[in-house]
Design a protein around this motif. Structure first.
Motif, PDB file in Angstrom:
ATOM      1  N   ALA A  33       0.844  -1.193   0.000  1.00 56.43           N
ATOM      2  CA  ALA A  33       0.000   0.000   0.000  1.00 56.43           C
ATOM      3  C   ALA A  33       0.879   1.242   0.000  1.00 56.43           C
ATOM      4  CB  ALA A  33      -0.901  -0.001   1.230  1.00 56.43           C
ATOM      5  N   VAL A  34       0.367   2.289  -0.596  1.00 55.36           N
ATOM      6  CA  VAL A  34       1.090   3.549  -0.683  1.00 55.36           C
ATOM      7  C   VAL A  34       0.224   4.647  -0.091  1.00 55.36           C
ATOM      8  CG1 VAL A  34       2.116   5.223  -2.270  1.00 55.36           C
ATOM      9  CG2 VAL A  34       2.283   2.793  -2.762  1.00 55.36           C
ATOM     10  N   HIS A  35       0.832   5.509   0.678  1.00 53.25           N
ATOM     11  CA  HIS A  35       0.135   6.659   1.259  1.00 53.25           C
ATOM     12  C   HIS A  35       0.701   7.920   0.630  1.00 53.25           C
ATOM     13  CE1 HIS A  35      -1.463   9.510   4.121  1.00 53.25           C
ATOM     14  NE2 HIS A  35      -0.243   9.871   4.474  1.00 53.25           N
ATOM     15  N   LEU A  36      -0.157   8.684  -0.036  1.00 52.34           N
ATOM     16  CA  LEU A  36       0.270   9.935  -0.646  1.00 52.34           C
ATOM     17  C   LEU A  36      -0.376  11.097   0.105  1.00 52.34           C
ATOM     18  CD1 LEU A  36      -0.170   8.932  -4.389  1.00 52.34           C
ATOM     19  CD2 LEU A  36       1.941   8.993  -3.073  1.00 52.34           C
ATOM     20  N   PRO A  37       0.407  11.830   0.876  1.00 49.20           N
ATOM     21  CA  PRO A  37      -0.165  12.946   1.633  1.00 49.20           C
ATOM     22  C   PRO A  37      -0.599  14.065   0.698  1.00 49.20           C
ATOM     23  CG  PRO A  37       2.208  12.924   1.862  1.00 49.20           C
ATOM     24  CD  PRO A  37       1.839  11.689   1.090  1.00 49.20           C
ATOM     25  N   ASP A  38      -1.748  14.661   0.998  1.00 48.39           N
ATOM     26  CA  ASP A  38      -2.290  15.727   0.151  1.00 48.39           C
ATOM     27  C   ASP A  38      -1.624  17.076   0.380  1.00 48.39           C
ATOM     28  OD1 ASP A  38      -4.017  13.747  -0.494  1.00 48.39           O
ATOM     29  OD2 ASP A  38      -5.817  14.733   0.226  1.00 48.39           O
ATOM     30  N   CYS A  39      -1.415  17.409   1.628  1.00 48.81           N
ATOM     31  CA  CYS A  39      -1.034  18.794   1.906  1.00 48.81           C
ATOM     32  C   CYS A  39       0.223  18.905   2.766  1.00 48.81           C
ATOM     33  CB  CYS A  39      -2.203  19.514   2.570  1.00 48.81           C
ATOM     34  SG  CYS A  39      -2.818  18.665   4.030  1.00 48.81           S
ATOM     35  N   VAL A  40       1.196  18.070   2.493  1.00 46.30           N
ATOM     36  CA  VAL A  40       2.457  18.178   3.224  1.00 46.30           C
ATOM     37  C   VAL A  40       3.458  18.878   2.317  1.00 46.30           C
ATOM     38  CG1 VAL A  40       4.352  16.880   4.258  1.00 46.30           C
ATOM     39  CG2 VAL A  40       2.012  16.107   4.562  1.00 46.30           C
ATOM     40  N   ASP A  41       4.100  19.877   2.863  1.00 48.55           N
ATOM     41  CA  ASP A  41       5.124  20.623   2.129  1.00 48.55           C
ATOM     42  C   ASP A  41       6.183  19.639   1.625  1.00 48.55           C
ATOM     43  OD1 ASP A  41       7.293  22.241   1.379  1.00 48.55           O
ATOM     44  OD2 ASP A  41       6.928  23.678   2.981  1.00 48.55           O
ATOM     45  N   PRO A  42       6.494  19.638   0.327  1.00 46.78           N
ATOM     46  CA  PRO A  42       7.418  18.644  -0.229  1.00 46.78           C
ATOM     47  C   PRO A  42       8.893  18.858   0.106  1.00 46.78           C
ATOM     48  CG  PRO A  42       6.724  20.143  -1.951  1.00 46.78           C
ATOM     49  CD  PRO A  42       5.927  20.501  -0.713  1.00 46.78           C
ATOM     50  N   ARG A  43       9.221  19.936   0.802  1.00 46.39           N
ATOM     51  CA  ARG A  43      10.628  20.138   1.168  1.00 46.39           C
ATOM     52  C   ARG A  43      11.071  19.036   2.138  1.00 46.39           C
ATOM     53  NH1 ARG A  43      11.082  25.098   4.161  1.00 46.39           N
ATOM     54  NH2 ARG A  43       8.952  24.618   4.723  1.00 46.39           N
ATOM     55  N   PRO A  44      12.291  18.526   1.984  1.00 49.31           N
ATOM     56  CA  PRO A  44      12.759  17.433   2.848  1.00 49.31           C
ATOM     57  C   PRO A  44      12.640  17.731   4.340  1.00 49.31           C
ATOM     58  CG  PRO A  44      14.308  17.769   1.054  1.00 49.31           C
ATOM     59  CD  PRO A  44      13.286  18.887   0.968  1.00 49.31           C
ATOM     60  N   GLU A  45      12.860  18.979   4.747  1.00 51.01           N
ATOM     61  CA  GLU A  45      12.808  19.291   6.176  1.00 51.01           C
ATOM     62  C   GLU A  45      11.395  19.174   6.755  1.00 51.01           C
ATOM     63  OE1 GLU A  45      13.260  23.281   3.958  1.00 51.01           O
ATOM     64  OE2 GLU A  45      14.160  21.312   3.861  1.00 51.01           O
ATOM     65  N   THR A  46      10.373  19.170   5.912  1.00 52.20           N
ATOM     66  CA  THR A  46       9.009  18.929   6.409  1.00 52.20           C
ATOM     67  C   THR A  46       8.503  17.554   6.015  1.00 52.20           C
ATOM     68  OG1 THR A  46       8.471  20.492   4.629  1.00 52.20           O
ATOM     69  CG2 THR A  46       7.758  21.079   6.806  1.00 52.20           C
TER      70      THR A  46
END
Length: 75
Positions: A33-46
């Protein structure tokens, strides 16, 4: 990386290596299964802290339902 380790035994992914050791390379019936977050900032630190949180939360949900860790998540 999981699939490669799970089917070859190469040490690329700890869970895949565990899978290979327990089930050989028999991936019949394996569900990934894969979880794709909708609204997480894609920068590595977040994104990295969110991924760590989501992984532990899903493992905890499994422990609560089934009373123990998944075979490939022994830690």
């Amino acid at each position: 990386m999981f699939h490669s380790s799970a089917t070859t035994g190469h040490n690329d992914h700890a869970g895949g290596l565990t899978f290979y050791g327990v089930f050989d390379d028999d991936t019949a019936g394996l569900l990934v299964a894969v979880h794709l977050p909708d609204c997480v900032d894609p920068r590595p630190e977040t994104q990295h802290p969110y991924i760590a949180y989501a992984k532990q939360r899903l493992i905890w949900k499994h422990v609560r339902v089934y009373g123990g860790l998944l075979v490939c998540n022994s830690e």
